[in-house]
Write a protein that holds these residues in place. Structure first.
Motif, PDB file in Angstrom:
ATOM      1  N   LEU A 167       1.225  13.062 -11.340  1.00 22.90           N
ATOM      2  CA  LEU A 167       0.358  13.995 -10.604  1.00 22.90           C
ATOM      3  C   LEU A 167      -0.913  13.331 -10.105  1.00 22.90           C
ATOM      4  CD1 LEU A 167       0.711  17.182 -12.846  1.00 22.90           C
ATOM      5  CD2 LEU A 167       1.922  16.621 -10.739  1.00 22.90           C
ATOM      6  N   ASP A 168      -1.349  12.262 -10.781  1.00 21.47           N
ATOM      7  CA  ASP A 168      -2.541  11.542 -10.338  1.00 21.47           C
ATOM      8  C   ASP A 168      -2.201  10.647  -9.151  1.00 21.47           C
ATOM      9  OD1 ASP A 168      -4.137  12.672 -12.252  1.00 21.47           O
ATOM     10  OD2 ASP A 168      -4.002  10.991 -13.648  1.00 21.47           O
ATOM     11  N   GLY A 169      -3.186  10.426  -8.302  1.00 22.32           N
ATOM     12  CA  GLY A 169      -3.012   9.485  -7.203  1.00 22.32           C
ATOM     13  C   GLY A 169      -3.050   8.058  -7.729  1.00 22.32           C
ATOM     14  N   MET A 170      -2.162   7.208  -7.248  1.00 26.03           N
ATOM     15  CA  MET A 170      -2.128   5.802  -7.645  1.00 26.03           C
ATOM     16  C   MET A 170      -2.176   4.942  -6.385  1.00 26.03           C
ATOM     17  SD  MET A 170       0.805   5.944 -10.643  1.00 26.03           S
ATOM     18  CE  MET A 170       0.470   4.286 -11.220  1.00 26.03           C
ATOM     19  N   TYR A 171      -2.840   3.774  -6.501  1.00 23.83           N
ATOM     20  CA  TYR A 171      -2.997   2.941  -5.299  1.00 23.83           C
ATOM     21  C   TYR A 171      -3.207   1.484  -5.673  1.00 23.83           C
ATOM     22  CZ  TYR A 171      -7.903   2.356  -6.386  1.00 23.83           C
ATOM     23  OH  TYR A 171      -9.074   1.999  -7.010  1.00 23.83           O
ATOM     24  N   GLN A 172      -3.038   0.621  -4.692  1.00 22.71           N
ATOM     25  CA  GLN A 172      -3.509  -0.763  -4.694  1.00 22.71           C
ATOM     26  C   GLN A 172      -4.243  -0.967  -3.382  1.00 22.71           C
ATOM     27  OE1 GLN A 172      -0.117  -3.336  -5.233  1.00 22.71           O
ATOM     28  NE2 GLN A 172      -0.142  -3.149  -7.458  1.00 22.71           N
ATOM     29  N   SER A 173      -5.388  -1.669  -3.436  1.00 20.34           N
ATOM     30  CA  SER A 173      -6.173  -1.880  -2.223  1.00 20.34           C
ATOM     31  C   SER A 173      -6.799  -3.264  -2.219  1.00 20.34           C
ATOM     32  CB  SER A 173      -7.272  -0.813  -2.104  1.00 20.34           C
ATOM     33  OG  SER A 173      -8.249  -0.988  -3.114  1.00 20.34           O
ATOM     34  N   THR A 174      -7.162  -3.738  -1.036  1.00 20.07           N
ATOM     35  CA  THR A 174      -7.767  -5.056  -0.885  1.00 20.07           C
ATOM     36  C   THR A 174      -9.288  -4.948  -0.993  1.00 20.07           C
ATOM     37  OG1 THR A 174      -8.080  -4.890   1.513  1.00 20.07           O
ATOM     38  CG2 THR A 174      -5.921  -5.642   0.726  1.00 20.07           C
ATOM     39  N   PRO A 175      -9.961  -6.068  -1.285  1.00 20.35           N
ATOM     40  CA  PRO A 175     -11.429  -6.053  -1.300  1.00 20.35           C
ATOM     41  C   PRO A 175     -12.015  -5.708   0.073  1.00 20.35           C
ATOM     42  CG  PRO A 175     -10.600  -7.983  -2.463  1.00 20.35           C
ATOM     43  CD  PRO A 175      -9.422  -7.346  -1.786  1.00 20.35           C
ATOM     44  N   GLU A 176     -11.224  -5.949   1.122  1.00 22.01           N
ATOM     45  CA  GLU A 176     -11.705  -5.658   2.477  1.00 22.01           C
ATOM     46  C   GLU A 176     -11.623  -4.175   2.827  1.00 22.01           C
ATOM     47  OE1 GLU A 176     -10.865  -9.609   1.704  1.00 22.01           O
ATOM     48  OE2 GLU A 176      -9.316  -8.032   1.838  1.00 22.01           O
ATOM     49  N   GLY A 177     -10.992  -3.391   1.955  1.00 24.31           N
ATOM     50  CA  GLY A 177     -10.982  -1.952   2.188  1.00 24.31           C
ATOM     51  C   GLY A 177      -9.720  -1.410   2.821  1.00 24.31           C
ATOM     52  N   ARG A 178      -8.586  -2.093   2.612  1.00 21.88           N
ATOM     53  CA  ARG A 178      -7.311  -1.606   3.130  1.00 21.88           C
ATOM     54  C   ARG A 178      -6.376  -1.268   1.975  1.00 21.88           C
ATOM     55  NH1 ARG A 178      -7.490   0.347   8.200  1.00 21.88           N
ATOM     56  NH2 ARG A 178      -8.843  -0.982   9.456  1.00 21.88           N
ATOM     57  N   LEU A 179      -5.677  -0.158   2.109  1.00 20.52           N
ATOM     58  CA  LEU A 179      -4.709   0.249   1.088  1.00 20.52           C
ATOM     59  C   LEU A 179      -3.421  -0.551   1.253  1.00 20.52           C
ATOM     60  CD1 LEU A 179      -5.331   4.076   1.278  1.00 20.52           C
ATOM     61  CD2 LEU A 179      -5.708   2.667  -0.753  1.00 20.52           C
ATOM     62  N   LEU A 180      -2.891  -1.045   0.133  1.00 18.59           N
ATOM     63  CA  LEU A 180      -1.637  -1.788   0.137  1.00 18.59           C
ATOM     64  C   LEU A 180      -0.465  -0.901  -0.269  1.00 18.59           C
ATOM     65  CD1 LEU A 180      -2.876  -5.021  -1.690  1.00 18.59           C
ATOM     66  CD2 LEU A 180      -2.497  -4.734   0.768  1.00 18.59           C
ATOM     67  N   MET A 181      -0.728   0.034  -1.188  1.00 21.62           N
ATOM     68  CA  MET A 181       0.323   0.884  -1.721  1.00 21.62           C
ATOM     69  C   MET A 181      -0.295   2.183  -2.208  1.00 21.62           C
ATOM     70  SD  MET A 181       3.202  -0.134  -4.592  1.00 21.62           S
ATOM     71  CE  MET A 181       1.994  -0.392  -5.888  1.00 21.62           C
ATOM     72  N   VAL A 182       0.362   3.288  -1.925  1.00 22.29           N
ATOM     73  CA  VAL A 182      -0.106   4.606  -2.381  1.00 22.29           C
ATOM     74  C   VAL A 182       1.104   5.414  -2.828  1.00 22.29           C
ATOM     75  CG1 VAL A 182      -2.159   4.661  -0.908  1.00 22.29           C
ATOM     76  CG2 VAL A 182       0.010   5.529  -0.026  1.00 22.29           C
ATOM     77  N   ASN A 183       0.885   6.334  -3.763  1.00 20.71           N
ATOM     78  CA  ASN A 183       2.000   7.166  -4.205  1.00 20.71           C
ATOM     79  C   ASN A 183       1.934   8.543  -3.538  1.00 20.71           C
ATOM     80  OD1 ASN A 183      -0.127   8.301  -5.638  1.00 20.71           O
ATOM     81  ND2 ASN A 183       1.082   8.637  -7.483  1.00 20.71           N
ATOM     82  N   PRO A 184       3.006   9.327  -3.626  1.00 22.11           N
ATOM     83  CA  PRO A 184       3.024  10.639  -2.967  1.00 22.11           C
ATOM     84  C   PRO A 184       1.882  11.558  -3.389  1.00 22.11           C
ATOM     85  CG  PRO A 184       5.246  10.005  -3.605  1.00 22.11           C
ATOM     86  CD  PRO A 184       4.326   8.990  -4.208  1.00 22.11           C
ATOM     87  N   ALA A 185       1.471  11.479  -4.674  1.00 24.60           N
ATOM     88  CA  ALA A 185       0.390  12.348  -5.135  1.00 24.60           C
ATOM     89  C   ALA A 185      -0.910  12.060  -4.396  1.00 24.60           C
ATOM     90  CB  ALA A 185       0.183  12.170  -6.643  1.00 24.60           C
ATOM     91  N   LEU A 186      -1.193  10.788  -4.132  1.00 24.74           N
ATOM     92  CA  LEU A 186      -2.428  10.442  -3.422  1.00 24.74           C
ATOM     93  C   LEU A 186      -2.351  10.879  -1.965  1.00 24.74           C
ATOM     94  CD1 LEU A 186      -5.196   9.150  -3.660  1.00 24.74           C
ATOM     95  CD2 LEU A 186      -4.169   6.952  -3.044  1.00 24.74           C
ATOM     96  N   ILE A 187      -1.172  10.761  -1.364  1.00 22.61           N
ATOM     97  CA  ILE A 187      -0.999  11.211   0.019  1.00 22.61           C
ATOM     98  C   ILE A 187      -1.303  12.701   0.120  1.00 22.61           C
ATOM     99  CG2 ILE A 187       0.657  11.463   1.911  1.00 22.61           C
ATOM    100  CD1 ILE A 187       2.142   9.017   0.707  1.00 22.61           C
ATOM    101  N   ARG A 188      -0.753  13.485  -0.833  1.00 18.88           N
ATOM    102  CA  ARG A 188      -1.009  14.928  -0.825  1.00 18.88           C
ATOM    103  C   ARG A 188      -2.473  15.219  -1.114  1.00 18.88           C
ATOM    104  NH1 ARG A 188       3.866  14.763  -3.799  1.00 18.88           N
ATOM    105  NH2 ARG A 188       2.682  14.963  -5.748  1.00 18.88           N
ATOM    106  N   MET A 189      -3.048  14.501  -2.083  1.00 21.24           N
ATOM    107  CA  MET A 189      -4.427  14.737  -2.488  1.00 21.24           C
ATOM    108  C   MET A 189      -5.396  14.578  -1.311  1.00 21.24           C
ATOM    109  SD  MET A 189      -6.568  12.669  -5.439  1.00 21.24           S
ATOM    110  CE  MET A 189      -5.224  12.854  -6.615  1.00 21.24           C
ATOM    111  N   LEU A 190      -5.113  13.562  -0.471  1.00 20.29           N
ATOM    112  CA  LEU A 190      -6.014  13.271   0.648  1.00 20.29           C
ATOM    113  C   LEU A 190      -5.578  13.964   1.942  1.00 20.29           C
ATOM    114  CD1 LEU A 190      -6.657   9.503  -0.078  1.00 20.29           C
ATOM    115  CD2 LEU A 190      -8.212  11.416  -0.487  1.00 20.29           C
ATOM    116  N   GLY A 191      -4.488  14.740   1.872  1.00 21.32           N
ATOM    117  CA  GLY A 191      -4.088  15.560   3.015  1.00 21.32           C
ATOM    118  C   GLY A 191      -3.442  14.816   4.158  1.00 21.32           C
TER     119      GLY A 191
END
Length: 358
Positions: A167-191
């Motif tokens: 249910l929690d949003g999960m992600y990986q991101s770069t120091p430059e501010g780009r998302l590498l991977m996101v899960n469905p919960a985070l997609i829903r959370m951020l609309g």
């Protein structure tokens, strides 16, 4: 084999050359066998007529072939013996027959045993002057690596199931501010409508209501390498603000260079709204309690006054609320028995309204 000529007698040139050739051949065969026995793979060489020409000790150990079978030098007997060890003997036999029918073909596959072992099997033709005269088989025991691979695959499946369903949003991101991977919960959370759409977002400008929060987060990463229960205000795709708790860490390579950040986001927006509503309710009650014209008080069964409002203090002639709190509820009754009777009735009915007290 030629006997070594007796020392002291002249040796004809032809005999000497034949003797030297014999010696060279023995050395070559000895070197070949030593090489075969030193390899970690099981090796089997079969000629075009199905006769076993050469093998090494590892082959016998891996296939557990008894001396009587191997001494016959019959490949068919060796094949018949090993079939019962395999999970799929028919497929094994089909591959052997196909390759013997195609002398120039090569092959690579894996064999699974009933006892859990796994061998890689590689086969190629043996050629002399460009002509196939037999076939070389090599077998490598990959049981442990196959087991590790299955465990890794199982672990990846479990992680993927967790990643997809948590249910929690999960992600990986770069120091430059780009998302590498996101899960469905985070997609829903951020609309957002899809993973592809969210991965295009700039974290600092698109997802933070205040980009300074991200800069503060970066400093914590540099200092500690992780953040715990960091409260952030993020922006949904529709512009609405949400409050999240972030738990994340820095992932570095062997040289210490940051590869990416990974973490989880828990949406606490509704919790924060409930906390705010509770604070507002408590404030309204406090104002009602403090400013009401009726006397309000809270006391223990033993008679200690825990709280009261100014109207209560005035009603009973106290100079202040503090004075009232330093007294006992029994002191407000004409006699102690009246207090006891009141408490007994309250215990029975649990609620009293418009009850006269003297």
């Amino acid at each position: 084999m030629k006997k070594k000529p007796h020392i002291g007698r002249p040796v004809p040139r032809g005999v000497q050359l034949e003797f030297e050739a014999d010696e060279n051949l023995k050395r070559s065969l000895s070197l070949l066998q030593a090489t075969l026995d030193s390899t970690a793979d099981g090796i089997l060489v079969v000629d075009a007529q199905g006769k076993i020409k050469r093998f090494n000790k590892k082959f016998l150990e891996m296939w557990r072939i008894p001396p009587a079978i191997i001494e016959s030098r019959e490949d068919d007997k060796a094949i018949a013996f090993v079939l019962d060890q395999l999970k799929d003997p028919e497929q094994f036999l089909k591959k052997v027959r196909d390759l013997y029918a195609q002398p120039d073909a090569t092959s690579f596959d894996a064999l699974e045993f009933k006892d859990g072992r796994v061998f890689e099997r590689y086969s190629q033709p043996q050629r002399i002057d460009g002509k196939s005269v037999g076939r070389v088989w090599s077998f490598r025991d990959i049981t442990e690596s196959a087991k590790a691979g299955r465990e890794l695959h199982s672990s990846e499946k479990k992680f993927r199931a967790l990643f997809e369903n948590v249910l929690d949003g999960m992600y990986q991101s770069t120091p430059e501010g780009r998302l590498l991977m996101v899960n469905p919960a985070l997609i829903r959370m951020l609309g957002y409508d899809s993973e592809e759409e969210l991965l295009k977002a700039d974290i600092a400008t698109d997802l933070y209501m205040d980009p300074q929060q991200r800069l503060s987060l970066m400093k914590k990463y540099d200092l500690d390498g992780f953040v715990r229960s960091e409260e952030l205000t993020l922006r949904r795709k529709d512009g609405a603000a949400i409050t999240v708790l972030e738990n994340s860490r820095t992932v570095r390579d062997d040289s210490g260079k940051i590869l990416y950040y990974e973490g989880t986001l828990t949406d606490i927006t509704e919790q924060k709204k409930a906390e705010q509503a509770l604070r507002e309710s408590e404030e309204r009650y406090r104002q009602f309690f403090e400013q009401g014209l009726a006397g309000h008080f809270i006391s223990t069964p033993s008679g200690k006054i825990l709280a009261c409002n100014p109207a209560f203090a005035r009603m009973f002639g106290f100079n202040s609320v503090l004075d009232a709190l330093s007294s006992q509820a029994y002191e407000l009754y004409q006699n102690r028995e009246a207090r006891d009777a009141y408490l007994k009735l309250l215990k029975e009915k649990r609620k009293l309204e418009n009850f006269p007290l003297e």
